[in-house]
Design a protein around this motif. Structure first.
Motif, PDB file in Angstrom:
ATOM      1  N   GLN A  69      37.504 -34.207  55.189  1.00 21.20           N
ATOM      2  CA  GLN A  69      37.169 -35.572  54.764  1.00 21.20           C
ATOM      3  C   GLN A  69      36.160 -35.539  53.631  1.00 21.20           C
ATOM      4  OE1 GLN A  69      34.536 -38.392  57.083  1.00 21.20           O
ATOM      5  NE2 GLN A  69      36.535 -39.309  57.553  1.00 21.20           N
ATOM      6  N   ILE A  70      36.423 -36.340  52.602  1.00 21.73           N
ATOM      7  CA  ILE A  70      35.479 -36.473  51.489  1.00 21.73           C
ATOM      8  C   ILE A  70      34.347 -37.389  51.951  1.00 21.73           C
ATOM      9  CG2 ILE A  70      35.165 -37.301  49.118  1.00 21.73           C
ATOM     10  CD1 ILE A  70      36.787 -34.760  49.257  1.00 21.73           C
ATOM     11  N   ARG A  71      33.130 -36.847  51.958  1.00 23.19           N
ATOM     12  CA  ARG A  71      31.968 -37.625  52.446  1.00 23.19           C
ATOM     13  C   ARG A  71      31.359 -38.494  51.345  1.00 23.19           C
ATOM     14  NH1 ARG A  71      29.896 -35.080  57.140  1.00 23.19           N
ATOM     15  NH2 ARG A  71      31.746 -34.462  58.359  1.00 23.19           N
ATOM     16  N   GLN A  72      31.404 -37.983  50.101  1.00 26.63           N
ATOM     17  CA  GLN A  72      30.810 -38.735  48.999  1.00 26.63           C
ATOM     18  C   GLN A  72      31.611 -38.527  47.721  1.00 26.63           C
ATOM     19  OE1 GLN A  72      26.851 -37.089  49.004  1.00 26.63           O
ATOM     20  NE2 GLN A  72      27.429 -35.325  47.764  1.00 26.63           N
ATOM     21  N   THR A  73      31.427 -39.429  46.765  1.00 27.72           N
ATOM     22  CA  THR A  73      32.165 -39.356  45.495  1.00 27.72           C
ATOM     23  C   THR A  73      31.859 -38.028  44.780  1.00 27.72           C
ATOM     24  OG1 THR A  73      31.961 -41.746  45.268  1.00 27.72           O
ATOM     25  CG2 THR A  73      32.585 -40.515  43.293  1.00 27.72           C
ATOM     26  N   PRO A  74      32.902 -37.322  44.309  1.00 29.48           N
ATOM     27  CA  PRO A  74      32.684 -36.049  43.600  1.00 29.48           C
ATOM     28  C   PRO A  74      31.757 -36.212  42.400  1.00 29.48           C
ATOM     29  CG  PRO A  74      35.000 -36.321  44.132  1.00 29.48           C
ATOM     30  CD  PRO A  74      34.340 -37.632  44.461  1.00 29.48           C
ATOM     31  N   ILE A  75      31.018 -35.152  42.098  1.00 29.94           N
ATOM     32  CA  ILE A  75      30.079 -35.140  40.973  1.00 29.94           C
ATOM     33  C   ILE A  75      30.756 -34.458  39.781  1.00 29.94           C
ATOM     34  CG2 ILE A  75      27.849 -34.277  40.155  1.00 29.94           C
ATOM     35  CD1 ILE A  75      27.019 -34.205  43.155  1.00 29.94           C
ATOM     36  N   VAL A  76      30.568 -35.027  38.590  1.00 24.91           N
ATOM     37  CA  VAL A  76      31.089 -34.410  37.355  1.00 24.91           C
ATOM     38  C   VAL A  76      29.905 -33.873  36.556  1.00 24.91           C
ATOM     39  CG1 VAL A  76      32.393 -34.728  35.233  1.00 24.91           C
ATOM     40  CG2 VAL A  76      33.091 -35.950  37.306  1.00 24.91           C
ATOM     41  N   LYS A  77      29.851 -32.543  36.432  1.00 28.65           N
ATOM     42  CA  LYS A  77      28.780 -31.901  35.661  1.00 28.65           C
ATOM     43  C   LYS A  77      29.306 -31.530  34.281  1.00 28.65           C
ATOM     44  CE  LYS A  77      27.106 -29.499  39.828  1.00 28.65           C
ATOM     45  NZ  LYS A  77      26.862 -28.151  40.389  1.00 28.65           N
ATOM     46  N   ARG A  78      28.413 -31.357  33.342  1.00 28.92           N
ATOM     47  CA  ARG A  78      28.806 -30.860  32.022  1.00 28.92           C
ATOM     48  C   ARG A  78      28.074 -29.548  31.761  1.00 28.92           C
ATOM     49  NH1 ARG A  78      31.284 -32.529  27.398  1.00 28.92           N
ATOM     50  NH2 ARG A  78      31.670 -34.609  28.218  1.00 28.92           N
ATOM     51  N   VAL A  79      28.827 -28.472  31.681  1.00 25.76           N
ATOM     52  CA  VAL A  79      28.252 -27.153  31.380  1.00 25.76           C
ATOM     53  C   VAL A  79      28.761 -26.757  30.003  1.00 25.76           C
ATOM     54  CG1 VAL A  79      28.074 -24.747  32.082  1.00 25.76           C
ATOM     55  CG2 VAL A  79      28.216 -26.549  33.828  1.00 25.76           C
ATOM     56  N   ILE A 135      32.953 -30.189  34.693  1.00 25.01           N
ATOM     57  CA  ILE A 135      33.285 -29.559  35.976  1.00 25.01           C
ATOM     58  C   ILE A 135      33.106 -30.591  37.084  1.00 25.01           C
ATOM     59  CG2 ILE A 135      32.761 -27.676  37.560  1.00 25.01           C
ATOM     60  CD1 ILE A 135      31.576 -26.138  35.205  1.00 25.01           C
ATOM     61  N   THR A 136      34.172 -30.821  37.845  1.00 28.72           N
ATOM     62  CA  THR A 136      34.134 -31.762  38.968  1.00 28.72           C
ATOM     63  C   THR A 136      33.917 -30.976  40.257  1.00 28.72           C
ATOM     64  OG1 THR A 136      35.718 -33.135  37.761  1.00 28.72           O
ATOM     65  CG2 THR A 136      35.362 -33.660  40.083  1.00 28.72           C
ATOM     66  N   VAL A 137      32.915 -31.391  41.062  1.00 31.00           N
ATOM     67  CA  VAL A 137      32.536 -30.653  42.271  1.00 31.00           C
ATOM     68  C   VAL A 137      32.413 -31.595  43.460  1.00 31.00           C
ATOM     69  CG1 VAL A 137      30.851 -29.101  43.320  1.00 31.00           C
ATOM     70  CG2 VAL A 137      31.236 -29.014  40.863  1.00 31.00           C
ATOM     71  N   THR A 138      32.956 -31.158  44.599  1.00 32.41           N
ATOM     72  CA  THR A 138      32.729 -31.835  45.879  1.00 32.41           C
ATOM     73  C   THR A 138      32.863 -30.785  46.970  1.00 32.41           C
ATOM     74  OG1 THR A 138      33.302 -33.761  47.233  1.00 32.41           O
ATOM     75  CG2 THR A 138      35.146 -32.508  46.277  1.00 32.41           C
ATOM     76  N   SER A 139      32.787 -31.188  48.218  1.00 32.83           N
ATOM     77  CA  SER A 139      32.924 -30.212  49.311  1.00 32.83           C
ATOM     78  C   SER A 139      33.417 -30.901  50.569  1.00 32.83           C
ATOM     79  CB  SER A 139      31.578 -29.527  49.578  1.00 32.83           C
ATOM     80  OG  SER A 139      30.614 -30.469  49.997  1.00 32.83           O
ATOM     81  N   LEU A 159      33.126 -25.795  52.553  1.00 30.23           N
ATOM     82  CA  LEU A 159      34.018 -25.250  51.526  1.00 30.23           C
ATOM     83  C   LEU A 159      33.835 -26.089  50.261  1.00 30.23           C
ATOM     84  CD1 LEU A 159      36.357 -23.341  50.644  1.00 30.23           C
ATOM     85  CD2 LEU A 159      37.946 -25.102  51.446  1.00 30.23           C
ATOM     86  N   GLU A 160      33.366 -25.434  49.203  1.00 26.21           N
ATOM     87  CA  GLU A 160      33.132 -26.135  47.944  1.00 26.21           C
ATOM     88  C   GLU A 160      34.423 -26.191  47.139  1.00 26.21           C
ATOM     89  OE1 GLU A 160      30.539 -24.932  44.207  1.00 26.21           O
ATOM     90  OE2 GLU A 160      29.237 -25.540  45.882  1.00 26.21           O
ATOM     91  N   LEU A 161      34.710 -27.362  46.558  1.00 31.88           N
ATOM     92  CA  LEU A 161      35.930 -27.569  45.778  1.00 31.88           C
ATOM     93  C   LEU A 161      35.543 -27.816  44.320  1.00 31.88           C
ATOM     94  CD1 LEU A 161      37.451 -30.032  48.352  1.00 31.88           C
ATOM     95  CD2 LEU A 161      38.089 -27.634  48.106  1.00 31.88           C
ATOM     96  N   VAL A 162      36.161 -27.069  43.407  1.00 31.69           N
ATOM     97  CA  VAL A 162      35.769 -27.126  41.995  1.00 31.69           C
ATOM     98  C   VAL A 162      37.006 -27.290  41.115  1.00 31.69           C
ATOM     99  CG1 VAL A 162      34.593 -25.923  40.116  1.00 31.69           C
ATOM    100  CG2 VAL A 162      33.818 -25.592  42.477  1.00 31.69           C
ATOM    101  N   TRP A 163      36.907 -28.222  40.146  1.00 31.33           N
ATOM    102  CA  TRP A 163      37.971 -28.400  39.148  1.00 31.33           C
ATOM    103  C   TRP A 163      37.362 -28.328  37.750  1.00 31.33           C
ATOM    104  CZ3 TRP A 163      37.576 -31.251  43.607  1.00 31.33           C
ATOM    105  CH2 TRP A 163      38.653 -31.214  44.482  1.00 31.33           C
ATOM    106  N   PHE A 164      37.956 -27.527  36.886  1.00 28.73           N
ATOM    107  CA  PHE A 164      37.475 -27.405  35.507  1.00 28.73           C
ATOM    108  C   PHE A 164      38.310 -28.285  34.583  1.00 28.73           C
ATOM    109  CE2 PHE A 164      36.657 -23.331  37.637  1.00 28.73           C
ATOM    110  CZ  PHE A 164      35.286 -23.245  37.480  1.00 28.73           C
TER     111      PHE A 164
END
Length: 516
Positions: free
Chosen positions: A63-73, A78-82, A90-95
């Motif tokens: 279950q997604i607990r909170q809205t994914p965070i979008v970072k800029r590197v 990079i979109t991150v949630t868990s 389990l961390e989920l990452v999309w580039f």
């Protein structure tokens, strides 16, 4: 949408993507449909985050607990949630996929499919596919096709393109009559094409593959039969002396030829003195002594005032033949010029080689595909040898043979082909088999071991290098691929540098490197 239409007619494929498809020779809709998967992945059963292990490709529900965070590197988003299960995160990452943020809603359950990695003390899944639990359950246990693709072309895009095209009801007209299909228990062609890309289950996949294998062999043999019926035996326009020149060379060899070598050489020499042009295949394992047969046949040709040429599949092998043949000419006291032509030679070097070919009607010419270029003009070319024929098509062989006045053709292959199959594959050639290994040649030992044996292998390499020997490691890939899990040359060379002492030099060699 027609079969000969450009793939740019498929939704989502523009000029840039079409350029990537061109790397795997896909230009039309027909090419796309005919590009079959290399393997299939079955969607696994759904797991919780606490049930996954490092390295596995898994489907994880959470279950997604909170809205994914979008970072800029740097310049990358990079979109991150868990997700969490039984206390394990389990961390989920999309580039470069910022829109993912709007696709995942807090409080909702999703299934994430991808490879689980362990990085910096955390379990991570990068670029996972996202499904609703209902959609994933409908796909669970289905066979997902996996294609061999170039860098920049994802399997997901390939699936989308194939699905888009295969929605057409009837793409091909089946050329096989119904009674013939029923006799051999073969499915309809359009059904086979759809099932090979998106099989309903293993049974339909096997059924589709059986039909496509039948077609491939049937059309191959049909074409071969057509070529045989079209082709007539050509008159031999060369006159070779029947003397003991080759026998004298054999006596000067520092070793004895095997009976199989002598038999093959005798058949080649008899063919070159017969009424018709030679068309012969010499098949023998690596180390069986085919090269000396080629040299003696070329020397025999030069002795009779004619040119001969041998075309190797790689520059490395061509140079090896060149050095070997030069050395043998010196040993035997032969005054025949040995000429090398390869693609990496400078324009000036090639020009000099072309002139040498014009000046010496008894030359032994060695090279790669550069030998069939238009600029090469031969003088009385009587013998053409192609080394490792499986790397050359029949068209190249014919182009090469057309360089002379219907020269004799000799094909050498180390591919272990059963005689019956060889007759089918090389139906237009007579066959000589070199089935003996020269005396005192050490046997080749092979063994299959798992990765736990590598430390012992590294120790063995270290010991052999210390004794003045060399070792080489072969990898199936040049660099890491997202479509295939296998060792690659680039990364493995780095690992060897870490595993072996600094005193051992690690070299790197692969087909994508520029010629020296």
């Amino acid at each position: 949408m027609r079969l000969n239409s450009s793939i740019k007619e498929v939704k989502g494929i523009g000029d840039k993507t079409a350029g990537l498809f061109l790397k795997i020779n896909i230009e039309t809709i027909r090419d796309l449909i005919s590009y079959f998967p290399r393997t299939y992945v079955q969607f696994p059963e759904i797991k919780r985050p606490d049930e996954v292990v490092e390295g596995e490709t898994a489907a994880v529900i959470g279950q997604i607990r909170q809205t994914p965070i979008v970072k800029r590197v740097r310049s990358m988003q990079i979109t991150v949630t868990s997700i969490v299960g039984m206390g394990k995160r389990l961390e989920l990452v999309w580039f470069r996929l910022p829109y993912i943020k709007n696709s995942l809603h807090p409080g909702e359950n999703y299934v994430f499919y991808g490879k689980v990695q362990h990085k910096n003390g955390r379990f991570v899944m990068e670029q996972p596919a996202i499904y609703t639990p209902e959609k994933y359950e409908a796909m669970e246990h289905l066979l997902l096709p996996v294609y061999t693709l170039p860098k920049g072309l994802s399997n997901q895009l390939m699936l989308k393109a194939e699905r888009s095209v295969l929605e057409e009801e009837h793409l091909f007209r089946d050329y096989l009559p119904t009674e013939l299909r029923e006799k051999h228990q073969l499915c309809e062609y359009n059904y086979a094409i759809k099932q090979i890309h998106f099989p309903d289950d293993m049974e339909t996949l096997i059924e589709a593959r059986k039909r496509l294998v039948f077609d491939e062999l049937f059309l191959f043999i049909l074409n071969l039969q057509y070529q045989k019926e079209k082709k007539e035996k050509e008159k031999n326009q060369f006159s070779f002396q029947s003397d003991d020149f080759v026998e004298q060379l054999i006596e000067k060899l520092p070793y004895k030829l095997t009976n199989a070598q002598l038999r093959a050489l005798s058949e080649v020499r008899a063919d070159m003195r017969s009424d018709y042009v030679m068309q012969r295949l010499i098949q023998g394992d690596v180390g069986s002594g085919k090269t000396i047969i080629a040299f003696l046949a070329m020397a025999d040709t030069a002795h009779n005032g004619c040119q001969s040429a041998i075309m190797a599949p790689t520059e490395v092998l061509a140079r090896q033949h060149y050095e070997s043949f030069q050395s043998m000419c010196e040993i035997f006291g032969l005054d025949f010029p040995v000429i090398l032509i390869t693609g990496s030679m400078t324009a000036k070097q090639k020009k000099l080689a072309y002139q040498e070919i014009l000046d010496h009607p008894d030359a032994l010419i060695i090279g790669t595909h550069a030998l069939i270029q238009e600029k090469v003009i031969y003088q009385n070319l009587a013998l053409v040898i192609t080394d490792e024929q499986h790397r050359f098509g029949v068209k190249q062989r014919e182009t090469f043979s057309e360089k002379g006045t219907k020269p004799h053709i000799l094909v050498m292959s180390a591919t272990p082909i059963p005689r019956t199959l060889a007759i089918i594959l090389y139906g237009d050639l007579d066959i000589s088999v070199v089935d003996e290994v020269p005396a005192k040649r050490l046997p080749i030992k092979n063994c299959v071991v798992d990765t736990r044996y590598r430390p012992k292998a590294y120790q063995f390499i270290e010991k052999e290098v210390a004794a003045g020997h060399q070792a080489y490691v072969i990898c199936p890939l040049v660099e890491e691929s997202e479509n295939m899990e296998a060792e690659n040359v680039t990364d493995y060379a780095k690992r060897l540098k870490e595993e072996l002492p600094d005193t051992i030099e690690i070299g790197l060699l692969h087909g994508q490197m520029k010629p020296a």
